[in-house]
Motif scaffolding. Sequence first.
Motif, PDB file in Angstrom:
ATOM      1  N   LYS A   1       0.653  -0.884  -0.306  1.00 14.58           N
ATOM      2  CA  LYS A   1       0.229   0.327   0.006  1.00 14.58           C
ATOM      3  C   LYS A   1       0.823   1.391  -0.047  1.00 14.58           C
ATOM      4  CE  LYS A   1      -3.793   2.109   2.690  1.00 14.58           C
ATOM      5  NZ  LYS A   1      -4.434   2.193   4.206  1.00 14.58           N
ATOM      6  N   HIS A   2       2.014   1.284   0.885  1.00 14.97           N
ATOM      7  CA  HIS A   2       2.979   2.217   0.537  1.00 14.97           C
ATOM      8  C   HIS A   2       3.492   2.596  -0.315  1.00 14.97           C
ATOM      9  CE1 HIS A   2       6.453   4.647   1.936  1.00 14.97           C
ATOM     10  NE2 HIS A   2       6.032   5.398   2.351  1.00 14.97           N
TER      11      HIS A   2
ATOM     12  N   ARG B   1       2.376   2.881  -3.503  1.00 14.42           N
ATOM     13  CA  ARG B   1       1.304   3.413  -4.206  1.00 14.42           C
ATOM     14  C   ARG B   1       0.964   2.432  -5.721  1.00 14.42           C
ATOM     15  NH1 ARG B   1       2.729   9.995  -1.735  1.00 14.42           N
ATOM     16  NH2 ARG B   1       2.253   9.050   0.897  1.00 14.42           N
TER      17      ARG B   1
ATOM     18  N   ASP C   1      -1.799   1.416  -6.692  1.00 13.22           N
ATOM     19  CA  ASP C   1      -2.846   1.745  -7.128  1.00 13.22           C
ATOM     20  C   ASP C   1      -3.448   1.404  -8.857  1.00 13.22           C
ATOM     21  OD1 ASP C   1      -3.360   2.554  -4.948  1.00 13.22           O
ATOM     22  OD2 ASP C   1      -3.103   5.016  -4.732  1.00 13.22           O
ATOM     23  N   ALA C   2      -2.317   1.985  -9.404  1.00  8.66           N
ATOM     24  CA  ALA C   2      -3.461   1.902 -10.716  1.00  8.66           C
ATOM     25  C   ALA C   2      -2.905   0.562 -11.320  1.00  8.66           C
ATOM     26  CB  ALA C   2      -2.844   2.893 -11.224  1.00  8.66           C
TER      27      ALA C   2
ATOM     28  N   HIS D   1       0.114  -6.749  -8.100  1.00 10.07           N
ATOM     29  CA  HIS D   1      -0.613  -6.474  -6.701  1.00 10.07           C
ATOM     30  C   HIS D   1      -0.040  -8.159  -5.923  1.00 10.07           C
ATOM     31  CE1 HIS D   1      -1.955  -3.031  -5.387  1.00 10.07           C
ATOM     32  NE2 HIS D   1      -2.297  -2.639  -6.847  1.00 10.07           N
TER      33      HIS D   1
END
Length: 689
Positions: A454-455, A457, A459-460, A466
């Motif tokens: 998560k850190h 980032r 996200d995309a 992931h």
Amino acid sequence: MPVPRGIPGLSRLRTRAFSTSVARTSYEDTVQNLKIGKHTRVLYQGFTGRVATQNAKESLEWGTNIVGGVKPGSTGEHLGLPVLPTVREAKEQLKPDATAIYVAAPHAGKAIEEAIEAEIPLIVAVAEHIPLHDILRIMSILKTQSKSRLVGANAPGIISAIGKCRIGFQPLPTFSPGHIGIVAKSGTLSYETVASITRSGLGQSLCIGMGGDVVAGTNFVDALRVFETDPDTEAIVLVGEVGGSAEQEAADWIKDYHQREKNPKPIAALVGGRMAPPGRVMGHAGAWAGVGEATAEEKYKILQNAGVTMVDHPEKFGNVMKSLLKQAGKDVSKIQQSAAANQRRGMHTMRQARPRVVSRAQKINLGQQRDLHLREQKAVDHLSKSLKGFTISEETPQDTDSVYLSISVDRSNRQPCIITSPSSNPRKIHHRLRRFPYSYLEGPDKATIMEAIKHLRLDAAPPAAHAQTAKLISSLASLHRSQEAVSLAVNLSISSSGTLHLSSPQLFYDDAAFKSNNRHPELHALRDPSQENAVEVEAEKSGIVFVKLNTDDPHASIGTLVNGAGLAMNTIDALALPPHNGACSNFLDTGGKATSQTVKKSFELILSDPRVKVIFVNIFGGLTDCGMIADGVILAFKEVDMRGIPVVVRLRGTNEEEGQRKIAESGLELEAFDGFEEAARRVVELSGQ
């Protein structure tokens, strides 16, 4: 996570009980075990060995209450004291409060574990070169209990000057009973500090050696907590150095202490390694600043901003502490009188103390190189073989954004950690970096891995990326443990198709596992000395740490020869900083002992640099006699072609007057000094800077 085959003992740890302690308490509660004194009953593990025997004789003469020792499989008597076959039996029969681990590095980890199992309250480990992952395993054990406290490893130990209790190898003639508490990473810097405090007439209460390894069983905050409530301690000295964050944690504690205490005890400090080049291990295994860690200069300012009085050389601590005590409203003459009274009461034992002629360098002659650093193509090749299913390259593609991922050691939490930053730009990593500690035995759990991702980032990134990143983190953590790494770092980028790409790997291994225990020989065979500085490699063969400095400065003309990594770092700092403003050509740590052979080799190494115009020999004779050191310097000077290069020699410590006299009367181009400031002025003058 599977248990790695490289580290013996791990397979039994999940079910093995090390303490009967209740769950409501923790390792932090053992800090009061550091309060040693006349009451402390001391056990020796490895009691009958040569080094332990010599040390025990000195400590007994000084007044230490040694009650016996352990020799595996043997029962009998040594130095008139009982010898028992196991630590558990020794605990039951001798009731020790502390144990001194005088066991060589290959077996020291097991000896420490035995002491934890027996619930010995204080365990002092002095050995150098105990593998990092042995200590990580031990710390994971210590965190499960609340009976035993560890000091060290790679530390001079702990000594109560006022209570005549020595657990370690500190030079006894330097110490005097008194009222200043000292905690230090460096042994040699602590001895210089002690000598200055002794000359000031203030004396010492309790001195704690934190040690110079990556992970320490006792840190600055632990020591500060003890000094805060110790009635014998009127003021505190803290001696730090480059590497880790113990100094920042101490600064935070001190800020809080000043807020909650109306009349806080004065605190002064020094931080060695302010001129240390980035990325270099400066003698001690832990003397390097990792990614995101403050430099020594930054730590100096952080402590200063916390209200700590900073000095640039340990010689200054005595006068500084007298001034601070006076400012705090303390009666300095009364403190000195109390110290003098304690010294008179113990004078009959102090006269019996003799300077040691056996040093740590003799005890463990494993050489001073403390790391294997694989970079560039070798790192790519090794990681490609060790990690399956990932594309790895030497350089990060310029047209992609990359993030930073590392498995390293969280020195504060004394366990491994995931380090992530959403940028791999070296200028941004420091400010955006986060650490995610995890259990050494269990490895990172899913929640910790998800927090780390998560850190980053990402996200995309698609879900598959992931999942791949989670697999990568788990694989790197497993590799970190199985290959006994210090840190494994990569830049991570994700292609438009969602494929992970690893680049710029930096693989950093502590070679103590290989040199002490012959673990991972195939890994350490990857080292290519031909790609390293030839002079540094040559120095390593003689057990000397040599680092070339200021390579781009043609005016760096001061060669340095020092015994002890901390003192060597501080010597360079003090010469380079105002008011001297000199420039050194090298860092050189003789490994704790300056014999004629090590001095001769050191001269040769220093003189290989044509920039050198003067050599500064800065020796603190703690474990060895200054007269013997002077003989070594004189003999080496005669045997080496010095090319007319002048040598300034500063000798302090045991029998310093005799050593200085020998240098002054040698008839050679040697200049003898006792004070650092006057020696430094002369060195810079001769250098032409």
